[in-house]
Write an enzyme that holds these catalytic residues in place. Structure first.
Site, PDB file in Angstrom:
ATOM      1  N   LYS A  22     -34.331   0.440  -9.549  1.00 15.31           N
ATOM      2  CA  LYS A  22     -33.848   1.743  -9.028  1.00 15.31           C
ATOM      3  C   LYS A  22     -34.500   2.044  -7.687  1.00 15.31           C
ATOM      4  CE  LYS A  22     -35.788   5.759 -10.483  1.00 15.31           C
ATOM      5  NZ  LYS A  22     -36.242   6.649  -9.391  1.00 15.31           N
ATOM      6  N   ASN A  23     -35.836   1.806  -7.619  1.00 19.67           N
ATOM      7  CA  ASN A  23     -36.580   2.234  -6.432  1.00 19.67           C
ATOM      8  C   ASN A  23     -36.491   1.253  -5.273  1.00 19.67           C
ATOM      9  OD1 ASN A  23     -37.139   4.494  -7.815  1.00 19.67           O
ATOM     10  ND2 ASN A  23     -39.267   3.993  -8.287  1.00 19.67           N
ATOM     11  N   CYS A 116     -40.537  18.530  -7.421  1.00 19.33           N
ATOM     12  CA  CYS A 116     -39.783  18.233  -8.652  1.00 19.33           C
ATOM     13  C   CYS A 116     -40.789  18.386  -9.794  1.00 19.33           C
ATOM     14  CB  CYS A 116     -39.187  16.843  -8.600  1.00 19.33           C
ATOM     15  SG  CYS A 116     -40.446  15.592  -8.557  1.00 19.33           S
ATOM     16  N   ARG A 121     -44.642  16.954  -3.894  1.00 19.31           N
ATOM     17  CA  ARG A 121     -43.959  15.852  -3.182  1.00 19.31           C
ATOM     18  C   ARG A 121     -43.583  16.240  -1.757  1.00 19.31           C
ATOM     19  NH1 ARG A 121     -40.241  12.627  -7.239  1.00 19.31           N
ATOM     20  NH2 ARG A 121     -40.827  10.907  -5.867  1.00 19.31           N
ATOM     21  N   ASP A 305     -45.693   5.386 -12.257  1.00 25.85           N
ATOM     22  CA  ASP A 305     -44.414   5.484 -12.982  1.00 25.85           C
ATOM     23  C   ASP A 305     -44.498   4.915 -14.392  1.00 25.85           C
ATOM     24  OD1 ASP A 305     -42.285   4.911 -10.071  1.00 25.85           O
ATOM     25  OD2 ASP A 305     -43.441   6.636 -10.745  1.00 25.85           O
ATOM     26  N   ARG A 397     -31.321   9.215 -15.343  1.00 23.68           N
ATOM     27  CA  ARG A 397     -31.481   9.017 -13.888  1.00 23.68           C
ATOM     28  C   ARG A 397     -31.965   7.605 -13.583  1.00 23.68           C
ATOM     29  NH1 ARG A 397     -35.799  12.254 -11.878  1.00 23.68           N
ATOM     30  NH2 ARG A 397     -35.529  10.769 -10.185  1.00 23.68           N
TER      31      ARG A 397
END
Ligand code: EPZ
Length: 418
Positions: A22-23, A116, A121, A305, A397
């Site tokens: 994803k990243n 978030c 952030r 993460d 997500r």
């Protein structure tokens, strides 16, 4: 809204292929506006963050074709330098678009992405890096307006090895005049993947993965057909689940060195781990002993993460674990939900003390962010009895086919609409 119903206590066995990361896919999609030619990215996972990034590309005028195993982006019709506010709210990593839209249009407008559920952030490092390249930035009324008559290479020193800031600066520098040197750059494998992608388009980027990235501006970039690296965080999540529940799984598609810090901890916990090329095989009896300390760090340290998922594993280890979250201010929201399952977790600021308990019991719990939601799944798979995990919008997500992959490993999990 959907929820998972999980009957815990099953051991996990089987093989999985990691999704494309994803990243890395997100910055690659942002980078696709750097050329008018066709960009093909293979194995793009069907997850909400990707769908939102594709919506942003469509809104700036790109044409998207989602085929079976690849996504084709045609940016020849891209006309707008404005990123729609509602999509910036949905997707923080839309801020990566700043660098590539600036390179394409010399202008960019984005609403302030804001914080978030895991922290404030800020994007000060992104903006100070862009300013060094000659970008004028006006922040007003919740918007950031950028313009640059021309982008000129510069020496940039990041106060913190920010992943996003490193990526944004690279995207703004690839066609700048002259050479850009980014010191104290993030070293994550996703940065290396972005470098390889851009160089396959004709860019001249080198040093990614080390602390200093050097970008020599080029006149133009051409199309590319590219396969991103595997998702090390997704892979780490399944490895943690199998370590905690017991069993034996094999994950392919992620080079072991990309999650070496996790593998080191899981071995300390008592797991048997073998690696071969991009295969990781983990065996666990489900009766783990705690490690004393886990501190999240920028790569190659323990990934933030995976902090939540690993903390869920610590809840049923023998012994006490001290967890320190050094990257984000509020990345323990899942802890209160783990306590509802019988976990013994004390959180003070960026530190959590987790005392192992004999067992967790099923409960109805609520996910509040992507990796915290994955942590609740890890705990529910281990717990005795049935758990309901509500608000799967966060998990969706970042994890493609989450319940299918877990079912394939023998978990008793199903998704129901409520
Ligand atoms: C990327 O976010 C990842 N997201 C995050 O993954 C990951 O947790 C993070 O890197 C760290 O590895 C994507 O790649 C899409 P940072 P990013 O800039 O770029 C501070 C997930 O779960 N900072 O490296 O936003 C910041 O406050 C997500 O997949 C500044 O102070 O992370 C934080 O404390 C969550 N100023 C630290 O740096 C800035 O301008 C790390 O942030 C930028 C960051």
């Amino acid at each position: 809204m959907d929820k998972f119903i999980i009957d815990g206590g099953e051991r996990l066995y089987g093989k999985l292929q990691a999704q494309s990361a994803k990243n890395t896919v997100l910055p690659l999609l942002a980078a696709s506006v750097l050329t008018d030619e066709q960009v093909k990215i293979r194995g793009v996972p069907t997850i909400c963050d990707v769908e939102n990034m594709l919506r942003i590309l469509t809104e700036v005028g790109c044409r998207i074709k989602r085929q079976k195993d690849c996504t084709v982006i045609d940016s020849s019709g891209a006309v707008s330098h404005e990123i729609p506010p509602r999509l910036t709210k949905e997707l923080r990593s839309s801020v990566f678009m700043l660098g590539s839209v600036l390179t394409r249009f010399r202008r960019a407008k984005i609403s302030y992405p804001g914080g978030c559920d895991i922290g404030l952030r800020p994007i000060d490092l992104h903006l100070s890096g862009l300013k060094r390249l000659g970008v004028e930035i006006c922040e007003e009324g919740g918007y950031i307006e950028c313009k640059a008559d021309k982008l000129v290479g510069a020496e940039i020193l990041l106060d913190f090895p920010s992943v996003g800031a490193t990526e944004n600066i690279i995207l703004a520098a690839v066609k700048a005049e002259g050479i850009t040197v980014v010191r104290n750059a993030a070293k994550e494998p996703e940065i290396v993947d972005l470098q390889n992608f851009l160089n396959a388009m004709g860019a001249r980027v080198r040093g990614a993965g080390g602390g200093t990235v050097v970008i020599e501006g080029v006149k133009r970039l051409h199309g590319v057909d590219y396969t991103p690296i595997g998702d090390r965080i997704e892979a780490g999540t399944y490895l943690i689940a199998a370590a905690s529940c017991g069993g034996e799984i094999e994950i392919s598609g992620v080079p072991p060195e990309n999650i070496a810090a996790l593998l080191h901890k899981l071995r300390e916990n008592g797991c048997k781990i073998h690696t071969k090329n991009d295969k990781i095989i983990l065996r666990s009896d489900g009766k783990l002993k705690s490690v004393d300390l886990v501190e999240t760090m920028p790569f190659p340290g323990f990934p933030t993460d995976l902090q939540a998922q690993y903390s869920a594993l610590c809840c049923t280890c023998t012994g006490t674990t001290l967890v320190v979250e050094n990257l984000f201010e509020t990345r323990y929201k899942y802890a209160a939900e783990l306590k509802r399952m019988g976990a013994d977790v004390t959180v003070r600021g960026r530190t959590a003390v987790i005392r192992g308990v004999e067992k967790l019991h099923g409960a109805r719990v609520t996910a509040s962010d992507l990796r915290g939601g994955a942590a609740l799944v890890v705990a529910a798979l281990k717990a005795e009895g049935q758990s309901d995990i509500v608000d799967l919008s966060h998990i969706d997500r970042g994890y493609a086919d989450f319940e299918y992959k877990l079912k394939k490993l023998g978990a008793k999990i199903r998704r129901v609409r409520i």
